[in-house]
Design an enzyme around this catalytic site. Structure first.
Site, PDB file in Angstrom:
ATOM      1  N   GLU A 155     -18.159 -32.857  97.781  1.00  0.00           N
ATOM      2  CA  GLU A 155     -19.049 -31.819  97.914  1.00  0.00           C
ATOM      3  C   GLU A 155     -20.177 -31.895  96.933  1.00  0.00           C
ATOM      4  O   GLU A 155     -20.144 -31.342  95.897  1.00  0.00           O
ATOM      5  CB  GLU A 155     -18.428 -30.566  98.238  1.00  0.00           C
ATOM      6  CG  GLU A 155     -17.337 -30.295  99.311  1.00  0.00           C
ATOM      7  CD  GLU A 155     -18.146 -30.051 100.757  1.00  0.00           C
ATOM      8  OE1 GLU A 155     -19.105 -30.141 100.776  1.00  0.00           O
ATOM      9  OE2 GLU A 155     -16.957 -29.974 101.549  1.00  0.00           O
ATOM     10  N   GLY A 160     -19.684 -30.519  92.986  1.00  0.00           N
ATOM     11  CA  GLY A 160     -20.510 -30.763  91.904  1.00  0.00           C
ATOM     12  C   GLY A 160     -21.748 -31.501  92.246  1.00  0.00           C
ATOM     13  O   GLY A 160     -22.034 -32.068  93.350  1.00  0.00           O
ATOM     14  N   SER A 161     -22.176 -32.354  91.053  1.00  0.00           N
ATOM     15  CA  SER A 161     -23.638 -33.193  91.199  1.00  0.00           C
ATOM     16  C   SER A 161     -23.292 -34.491  92.047  1.00  0.00           C
ATOM     17  O   SER A 161     -22.110 -34.944  92.008  1.00  0.00           O
ATOM     18  CB  SER A 161     -24.232 -33.187  89.748  1.00  0.00           C
ATOM     19  OG  SER A 161     -23.329 -33.855  88.934  1.00  0.00           O
ATOM     20  N   CYS A 175     -25.844 -24.956  96.048  1.00  0.00           N
ATOM     21  CA  CYS A 175     -25.910 -26.184  96.468  1.00  0.00           C
ATOM     22  C   CYS A 175     -26.758 -26.087  97.747  1.00  0.00           C
ATOM     23  O   CYS A 175     -27.276 -27.062  98.264  1.00  0.00           O
ATOM     24  CB  CYS A 175     -24.593 -27.110  97.025  1.00  0.00           C
ATOM     25  SG  CYS A 175     -23.571 -25.841  98.114  1.00  0.00           S
ATOM     26  N   GLY A 215     -20.088 -37.129  91.743  1.00  0.00           N
ATOM     27  CA  GLY A 215     -19.345 -37.761  92.924  1.00  0.00           C
ATOM     28  C   GLY A 215     -19.449 -39.323  92.536  1.00  0.00           C
ATOM     29  O   GLY A 215     -18.396 -40.061  93.207  1.00  0.00           O
TER      30      GLY A 215
HETATM   31  P1  NAD Z   1     -21.371 -30.791  87.598  1.00  0.00           P
HETATM   32  O1  NAD Z   1     -21.329 -32.087  88.182  1.00  0.00           O
HETATM   33  O2  NAD Z   1     -21.939 -31.054  86.263  1.00  0.00           O
HETATM   34  O3  NAD Z   1     -19.805 -30.417  87.223  1.00  0.00           O
HETATM   35  C1  NAD Z   1     -18.966 -30.239  88.377  1.00  0.00           C
HETATM   36  C2  NAD Z   1     -17.441 -30.434  87.878  1.00  0.00           C
HETATM   37  O4  NAD Z   1     -17.323 -31.976  87.492  1.00  0.00           O
HETATM   38  C3  NAD Z   1     -17.168 -29.908  86.414  1.00  0.00           C
HETATM   39  O5  NAD Z   1     -16.054 -29.298  86.581  1.00  0.00           O
HETATM   40  C4  NAD Z   1     -17.191 -31.046  85.589  1.00  0.00           C
HETATM   41  O6  NAD Z   1     -16.361 -30.700  84.423  1.00  0.00           O
HETATM   42  C5  NAD Z   1     -16.543 -31.991  86.574  1.00  0.00           C
HETATM   43  N1  NAD Z   1     -16.931 -33.448  86.167  1.00  0.00           N
HETATM   44  C6  NAD Z   1     -18.071 -33.849  85.619  1.00  0.00           C
HETATM   45  N2  NAD Z   1     -18.024 -35.366  85.365  1.00  0.00           N
HETATM   46  C7  NAD Z   1     -16.777 -35.822  85.896  1.00  0.00           C
HETATM   47  C8  NAD Z   1     -16.049 -36.979  86.095  1.00  0.00           C
HETATM   48  N3  NAD Z   1     -16.916 -38.059  85.711  1.00  0.00           N
HETATM   49  N4  NAD Z   1     -15.051 -37.146  86.598  1.00  0.00           N
HETATM   50  C9  NAD Z   1     -14.341 -35.658  86.699  1.00  0.00           C
HETATM   51  N5  NAD Z   1     -15.020 -34.554  86.620  1.00  0.00           N
HETATM   52  C10 NAD Z   1     -16.145 -34.537  86.170  1.00  0.00           C
HETATM   53  O7  NAD Z   1     -22.152 -30.208  88.519  1.00  0.00           O
HETATM   54  P2  NAD Z   1     -22.348 -28.384  88.099  1.00  0.00           P
HETATM   55  O8  NAD Z   1     -23.655 -28.490  87.193  1.00  0.00           O
HETATM   56  O9  NAD Z   1     -21.175 -27.635  87.704  1.00  0.00           O
HETATM   57  O10 NAD Z   1     -22.671 -27.797  89.544  1.00  0.00           O
HETATM   58  C11 NAD Z   1     -23.982 -28.083  89.977  1.00  0.00           C
HETATM   59  C12 NAD Z   1     -23.988 -29.102  91.042  1.00  0.00           C
HETATM   60  O11 NAD Z   1     -22.909 -28.872  92.120  1.00  0.00           O
HETATM   61  C13 NAD Z   1     -25.197 -29.138  91.934  1.00  0.00           C
HETATM   62  O12 NAD Z   1     -25.616 -30.536  92.212  1.00  0.00           O
HETATM   63  C14 NAD Z   1     -24.953 -28.408  93.222  1.00  0.00           C
HETATM   64  O13 NAD Z   1     -25.513 -28.847  94.533  1.00  0.00           O
HETATM   65  C15 NAD Z   1     -23.413 -28.941  93.455  1.00  0.00           C
HETATM   66  N6  NAD Z   1     -22.584 -28.276  94.222  1.00  0.00           N
HETATM   67  C16 NAD Z   1     -22.480 -28.827  95.431  1.00  0.00           C
HETATM   68  C17 NAD Z   1     -21.396 -28.002  96.524  1.00  0.00           C
HETATM   69  C18 NAD Z   1     -21.107 -28.318  97.709  1.00  0.00           C
HETATM   70  O14 NAD Z   1     -20.366 -27.888  98.394  1.00  0.00           O
HETATM   71  N7  NAD Z   1     -21.983 -29.385  98.059  1.00  0.00           N
HETATM   72  C19 NAD Z   1     -21.101 -26.886  96.184  1.00  0.00           C
HETATM   73  C20 NAD Z   1     -21.264 -26.065  94.876  1.00  0.00           C
HETATM   74  C21 NAD Z   1     -22.237 -27.055  94.002  1.00  0.00           C
END
Ligand code: NAD
Length: 509
Positions: free
Chosen positions: A262, A240-241, A296, A245
């Protein structure tokens, strides 16, 4: 003329497709309404789970672990083999759900499911190759070796933009490594995750494996936080973002858990004077505008040699003008919707910032299909030409917004490529071998993925996937990424009948 499915059509299609994958859609009920980015309208209602359900899921997974770790790895591979076969059977169903919930065009949604099938194939082979090393012992009559054992429960937190594949990268590998998986998918893509889980549960039942090997928890960040903090989760794999992370990494470290992060990318292509511009334009347009800029690995920056920057920009602008935007499930569409209004607002404000920083909008920008679907957010992929790096360029804007920057010297281009906090993917378009090699070298790109004459997105599962710096440092999918899912033991066996100590230490009493 572009048309979009009605709310009733899309909702019915989603439920019927999920049912075909094995989801008990009659049991779906709750006060959370999910929507589709295709029309921005409701699809279904369901309930979110909380900390108590997380506890119960981890307990079931721990129980499954005790049985699963005793199954020989090739036997574990047999489950993943069957899972891959069932995924192939449901390829179109799962792709439909990915389109409905994440807005991907059909060919990319199918590609995502193909990636799941590919990782199953990879993991089946891996199940016979979880090699440890033997090393020469310095002591006579001793054997020194390492063995790899199942690690424990793997928690997976995943993002909306790869609602199926990211889970399968983790799950196929975790299962052959002997680990159960508890999954907290994105709150935006619950039906896709229920369907993936149901397909795996069918394989589990057919193979007589423990049901607790795969579990899915629907919910928002709260459910994710409970999973992240759970001491029963040995490895937490979070996609995720970078913001997410930053919260997750320290929490897992605090309890000495293992994490695989990731996170966000801000990926660039360097375009050298010798680049084949036909190939370059195609590579950039797919990487920058494909998936509506929501990968991503999406290309967000082009660093073009000043001698080719004008021609390249013109050709990109003309390709952008021809991009068909619309219903992602309709034949011919190349750009589907953004996931929600927040994504569109972020794109708009980044474009405004780039223009305030001296940039020129050379293509796209603004909203499409607003009259047809006022609740959906289709954006025209945009290109902003800038003369120098500015703050907005260093941020990941998760939308189809591409910056073009000029360079004069190749080393300056490498510095620009590396001058962002993220370190996921990068590429160079050149016919000059020395430039290509320099970009790939230790003095070159600082990213986890470094390509030559190919865009930044669209990785294959055979390589390890992930990036450096604020991308989190994790590696998953192919190569030796499996090691993150196992526990290494170093073993010394003495068959000499003596007890010589290492380093010649004498401790005779
Ligand atoms: P996001 O960070 O908003 O959410 C991702 C996941 O994290 C969701 O399931 C969310 O519920 C969970 N989450 C959020 N805050 C959390 C916390 N404090 N504790 C535990 N879980 C939590 O991301 P998004 O908008 O769904 O996706 C887009 C982002 O993901 C972009 O930044 C993209 O670059 C990244 N991404 C990275 C990869 C990679 O492999 N590097 C792959 C896909 C997406």
């Amino acid at each position: 003329m572009t048309t979009l499915p009605t709310q009733a059509e899309l909702a019915a299609l989603a439920l019927e497709t999920a049912r075909r994958c094995g989801v008990d859609t009659d049991a779906l009920a709750g006060d959370v309404t999910t929507t589709s980015p295709i029309n921005g309208l409701p699809v279904t209602s369901l309930a979110w789970q909380g900390a108590a359900e997380v506890d119960a899921a981890v307990a079931r997974a721990q129980e499954a672990f005790l049985a699963w770790r005793r199954v020989p790895a090739p036997g574990r591979g047999a489950l993943v083999k069957r899972f891959g076969e069932l995924l192939a059977e449901h390829r179109d169903d799962l792709a439909t759900l990915v389109s409905i919930e994440a807005g991907k065009i059909t060919s990319e949604a199918r590609g995502e499911i193909q990636e799941m099938i590919d990782i199953c194939d990879f993991a089946v082979g891996l199940s016979r190759q979880l090699y440890g090393r033997t090393m020469p012992s310095e002591r006579p009559g001793h054997r020194l070796m390492e063995t790899w054992h199942p690690l424990g429960v793997v928690g997976v937190v995943s993002a909306f933009n790869f609602p199926a594949a990211v889970w399968s990268w983790n799950t196929a590998v975790a299962l052959v490594c002997g680990d159960p998986v508890v999954w907290k998918p994105s709150e935006l893509t619950p039906l896709t995750s229920l369907a993936c889980h149901a397909v795996l549960q069918r394989a589990i039942a057919e193979q007589g494996a423990p049901a607790g090997l795969s579990q899915v928890l629907l919910g928002g960040p709260e459910a994710g936080e409970a999973l992240v903090g759970h001491p029963g989760v040995a490895l937490l794999s979070a996609t995720g973002s970078t913001r997410m992370g930053r919260a997750v990494g320290p929490r897992v470290a605090e309890r000495f858990g293992r994490s695989l992060l990731e996170l966000g990318g801000n990926n660039a292509a360097v375009v050298a004077p010798s680049a084949d511009l036909d190939l370059t334009v195609r590579g950039i347009v797919f990487s920058a505008a494909g998936t509506a800029g929501q990968r991503c690995t999406t290309m967000r920056r082009v660093i073009a040699h000043r001698s080719v920057a004008d021609e390249l920009t013109d050709r990109l602008a003309s390709a952008y003008d021809r991009l068909p935007i619309g219903n992602p499930m309709a034949a011919g569409t190349l750009v589907g919707p953004l996931v929600n209004r927040r994504a569109y607002d972020a794109m708009t404000s980044a474009v405004e910032q780039a223009l305030a920083d001296g940039g020129t909008l050379v293509a796209g920008g603004g909203r499409a299909l607003a009259d047809l679907a006022p609740e959906a957010y289709y954006a025209r992929p945009a290109i902003v030409r800038l003369e120098k790096q500015s703050d907005v360029v260093t941020r990941e804007t998760f939308a189809p917004l591409l910056y073009v920057l000029p360079y004069d010297d190749f080393r300056e281009a490498i510095d620009l490529n590396n001058a962002v906090p993220q370190g996921l993917s990068s590429s160079v378009f050149t016919s000059d071998v020395a430039e290509a090699e320099l970009f790939l070298s230790a003095e070159g790109s600082d990213c986890g993925i470094v390509n030559v004459n190919i865009g930044t997105s669209g990785a294959e599962i055979g390589g390890a996937f992930g990036g450096e710096k604020e991308t989190g440092g994790g590696r998953e999918s192919g190569s030796d990424a499996w090691r993150a899912y196992m526990r290494r033991a170093t073993n010394t066996v003495n068959f000499s009948g003596e007890l010589p100590l290492a380093q010649g230490v004498d401790f005779t009493v």
